[in-house]
Design a protein around this motif. Structure first.
Motif, PDB file in Angstrom:
ATOM      1  N   TRP A   1       0.835  -1.201   0.000  1.00 14.65           N
ATOM      2  CA  TRP A   1       0.000   0.000   0.000  1.00 14.65           C
ATOM      3  C   TRP A   1       0.871   1.253   0.000  1.00 14.65           C
ATOM      4  O   TRP A   1       0.607   2.216  -0.733  1.00 14.65           O
ATOM      5  CB  TRP A   1      -0.921   0.024   1.221  1.00 14.65           C
ATOM      6  CG  TRP A   1      -2.167  -0.777   1.064  1.00 14.65           C
ATOM      7  CD1 TRP A   1      -2.401  -2.040   1.528  1.00 14.65           C
ATOM      8  CD2 TRP A   1      -3.355  -0.394   0.378  1.00 14.65           C
ATOM      9  NE1 TRP A   1      -3.656  -2.463   1.185  1.00 14.65           N
ATOM     10  CE2 TRP A   1      -4.278  -1.464   0.478  1.00 14.65           C
ATOM     11  CE3 TRP A   1      -3.744   0.750  -0.302  1.00 14.65           C
ATOM     12  CZ2 TRP A   1      -5.535  -1.416  -0.085  1.00 14.65           C
ATOM     13  CZ3 TRP A   1      -5.010   0.809  -0.867  1.00 14.65           C
ATOM     14  CH2 TRP A   1      -5.896  -0.272  -0.756  1.00 14.65           C
TER      15      TRP A   1
ATOM     16  N   SER B   1       2.848   5.649  -2.508  1.00 15.20           N
ATOM     17  CA  SER B   1       3.430   6.948  -2.156  1.00 15.20           C
ATOM     18  C   SER B   1       4.625   7.296  -3.022  1.00 15.20           C
ATOM     19  O   SER B   1       5.047   8.455  -3.079  1.00 15.20           O
ATOM     20  CB  SER B   1       3.836   6.969  -0.674  1.00 15.20           C
ATOM     21  OG  SER B   1       4.957   6.124  -0.439  1.00 15.20           O
TER      22      SER B   1
ATOM     23  N   VAL C   1      -1.417   7.290  -0.831  1.00 14.84           N
ATOM     24  CA  VAL C   1      -1.843   6.109  -0.075  1.00 14.84           C
ATOM     25  C   VAL C   1      -3.270   6.293   0.427  1.00 14.84           C
ATOM     26  O   VAL C   1      -4.113   5.397   0.296  1.00 14.84           O
ATOM     27  CB  VAL C   1      -0.889   5.841   1.110  1.00 14.84           C
ATOM     28  CG1 VAL C   1      -1.364   4.645   1.924  1.00 14.84           C
ATOM     29  CG2 VAL C   1       0.537   5.621   0.598  1.00 14.84           C
TER      30      VAL C   1
END
Length: 283
Positions: free
Chosen positions: A79, A83, A131
């Motif tokens: 996850w 970013s 994110v």
């Protein structure tokens, strides 16, 4: 001497006031910076940063056998990989499709850990917009959200200003305008200066799940005359799904205006939905 004492006391009070005001005014920024630092220091981010940001690097990061459940840290690290992608603000999308696919391919190659839902819920408050936005976009299940889930989403969106996060937050609650708190949030976003946020608001407002919700008509009428063509197109085709013939006049205005020929197709689609294809989800 007395004048010097008064001057010194005045300066001390002024400095104290400046410090207090500065501390209070920057508390939100400080909290955001602290959250970013915590995310950077998390075990998941440390794992992510231990490998090159390439498809091969991400794959080498995961030690779990393919097809088996990821560890909590591996799952969160995947996850956090979002970013590393840049958001193209002109498209409201990531600018690296290859790495986007690589991340999604890895999610598909492994099972989710038992704590997947809790991890995803935690990421709704991640200070990294890439994110948080992706966590928002994956939060809406096929058969809709319950009020508790809606409340969590709305809470995490309080004070949010990032367009990427907001557009995905609206998308997550797009079919939930009848739930408490959703309609006012979406109506407010329909006034956003960002066209992508308004477009998502138009999709949410002008869809059959929003039929009969108080305030929908006023919001839809405003969107039918939006300054951005893409936003306007969503509204023109979408109002046909609201089962309300009063929108016909607005659709006719567009169809009768030759200068708006690029909008005619969506206006016709709105009429088609209204008179022929409604209600698609009840048939």
């Amino acid at each position: 001497l007395m004048k010097k004492m008064i001057f010194a006391m005045t300066m001390a009070l002024a400095l104290a006031g400046t410090t207090a005001c500065g501390s209070k005014g920057s508390s939100k920024e400080a909290a955001a910076e602290n959250g970013t630092e915590q995310a950077a220091d998390s075990p998941a981010m440390q794992l992510l940063n231990s490998v090159p940001f390439t498809a091969e690097g991400l794959k080498s990061m995961i030690k779990t056998a393919e097809g088996e459940p990821l560890t909590d840290v591996e799952y969160e690290a995947l996850w956090m990989a979002y970013s590393k992608l840049n958001i193209d603000e002109s498209k409201d999308a990531f600018d690296n499709n290859d790495m986007m696919r690589a991340i999604k391919d890895l999610f598909r190659a492994y099972k989710n850990p038992a704590n997947a839902s809790a991890i995803q819920e935690k990421l709704l408050d991640c200070p990294l917009p890439q994110v948080k936005g992706m966590a928002m976009s994956q939060f809406s299940p096929l058969f809709g959200l319950n009020q508790e889930s809606v409340n969590k989403l709305l809470k995490s969106l309080e004070g949010e200003t990032n367009p990427f996060v907001l557009s995905r937050g609206i998308r997550a609650v797009s079919n939930e305008l009848k739930k408490d708190g959703v309609a006012p949030f979406v109506y407010e976003q329909a006034k956003s200066a960002n066209k992508f946020v308004r477009k998502e608001a138009a999709i949410a407002i002008c869809n059959p799940w929003s039929e009969g919700v108080e305030g929908v008509k006023e919001a839809a009428l405003a969107l039918l005359n939006d300054a951005d063509d893409d936003v306007r197109k969503c509204a023109l085709s979408g109002v046909g799904r609201l089962n309300d013939d009063s929108y016909v006049e607005e659709l006719e205005k567009v169809l009768n205006d030759a200068s708006l020929s690029k909008l005619h197709g969506e206006a016709m689609r709105g009429l088609y939905y209204m008179w022929y294809d409604y209600p698609f989800h009840k048939s």
